[in-house]
Design a protein around this motif. Structure first.
Motif, short mmCIF file in Angstrom:
data_model
loop_
_atom_site.label_atom_id
_atom_site.label_comp_id
_atom_site.label_asym_id
_atom_site.label_seq_id
_atom_site.Cartn_x
_atom_site.Cartn_y
_atom_site.Cartn_z
N THR A 83 0.81 -1.22 0.00
CA THR A 83 0.00 0.00 0.00
C THR A 83 0.85 1.27 0.00
O THR A 83 0.34 2.34 -0.26
N GLY B 163 2.42 2.76 -4.08
CA GLY B 163 1.67 3.59 -5.02
C GLY B 163 1.94 5.08 -4.89
O GLY B 163 1.53 5.87 -5.74
N THR B 164 2.63 5.47 -3.82
CA THR B 164 2.96 6.88 -3.62
C THR B 164 4.46 7.08 -3.74
O THR B 164 5.23 6.54 -2.95
N SER C 106 2.14 4.37 -9.95
CA SER C 106 2.37 5.09 -8.69
C SER C 106 2.43 6.58 -9.03
O SER C 106 2.85 6.95 -10.12
N PRO D 164 -3.19 3.42 -6.90
CA PRO D 164 -3.62 3.64 -5.52
C PRO D 164 -5.13 3.94 -5.52
O PRO D 164 -5.59 4.74 -6.34
N SER E 236 -6.65 -2.01 -7.48
CA SER E 236 -5.86 -1.11 -6.65
C SER E 236 -4.93 -1.90 -5.74
O SER E 236 -5.15 -3.07 -5.46
#
Length: 299
Positions: free
Chosen positions: A45, A48-49, A112, A145, A169
């Motif tokens: 999780t 994605g950033t 991402s 995300p 996702s």
């Protein structure tokens, strides 16, 4: 061993300076594929950033963008499919996965984004390319995300329904794996990759660009035999950690501002010239005019 996200980022920074891109990519693939499921879970999780500490258009960023592909392949792997990361080819998907028990295969594309990136448009999601990249595979799975998908109306929803591209996702993978989902002879996961086709059957042409996640989330809950409340509880944890992540990224830039405030005038001027790439712009124009001079015999 437990791989924390910030350790992964330090590793990317180290490898970017010490190895070729190819070697660094292979090394990251090895490290991530060797993680146990438990140790690998927190990365799903976070990946994605893109962290702000990774420079724009840097070698680190190029290397970072390889990691979501590896993590996506590992997610499919943990779900009981065979998956490979495709070698850098422009204009193709990032990974291919194949069912061991059921006769299907898919292409996947991992996305991402930076939290500082302003409004994303449909081109950033490449839904129509995903249909094209499917080739002979049965399904095409786009992974972004969850909270970066458009909230209400977007052409990407209509494109996904028209072309049966799955809008998946990282958070979905996390929920599936936390609930120990795995494909077996009895359990066929293809319904997950086929959601856009399922949903398009119930969607009128007038509504086709509406966000369909409420329906998709329900379908996934039913398939997994978990309640909507359990699903919502997962999502709200993800939302909370995304807020914390945002606060850390803001701190990064605030520290940068403080650092800049200590610069001497000369250093500030130099930094500005570098950050606006003024010398590169001059060099590009010079190269062009020099080639004209040479071609046409001007001095």
């Amino acid at each position: 061993e437990n791989m924390k996200f910030n350790e992964l980022c330090s590793l990317i920074n180290d490898l970017a300076t010490t190895m070729t891109f190819q070697e660094a990519g292979n090394r990251l693939e090895k490290v991530i594929f060797n993680c146990s499921k438990k140790d690998f879970m927190p990365l799903i999780t976070e990946i994605g950033t893109i962290p702000e500490c990774i420079g724009h258009d840097s070698t680190e960023e190029k290397l970072y963008s390889k990691v979501p592909d590896i993590i996506l392949a590992k997610c499919f792997h943990e779900l009981g499919l065979k998956a490979i990361v495709l070698q850098e080819r422009s204009n193709s998907a990032d990974i291919e996965a194949k069912s061991i028990y059921h006769d299907y295969s898919l292409v996947g594309d991992a996305k991402s984004f930076r939290l500082s990136r302003t409004a994303k448009n449909q081109k950033d999601f490449k839904v129509e390319s995903m249909d094209h990249w499917r080739g002979d595979h049965d399904y095409s799975v786009l992974v972004c995300p969850y909270f970066q998908y458009p909230k209400t109306v977007s052409q990407i929803y209509g494109q996904a329904l028209n072309n049966n591209v799955s809008l998946f996702s990282w958070e979905y993978f996390s929920i599936l794996l936390q609930n120990n989902m795995k494909e077996t002879e009895k359990i066929n996961l293809s319904i997950l990759w086929n959601q856009s086709s399922v949903i398009s059957g119930d969607t009128s042409v007038a509504d086709k660009n509406n966000c369909f996640f409420i329906q998709q989330n329900k379908n996934i809950c039913n398939f997994m035999h978990i309640s909507d409340d359990t699903f919502e509880a997962h999502l709200s944890l993800f939302k909370q950690s995304m807020i914390e992540r945002g606060e850390a990224e803001i701190d990064f830039w605030k520290r940068k501002i403080e650092e800049i405030q200590t610069y001497s005038r000369e250093k500030a001027i130099n930094e500005l010239i570098v950050s606006l790439k003024l010398n590169e712009k001059i060099a590009a124009i010079t190269k062009f005019t020099d080639s004209l001079r040479k071609d046409y015999g001007y001095k």
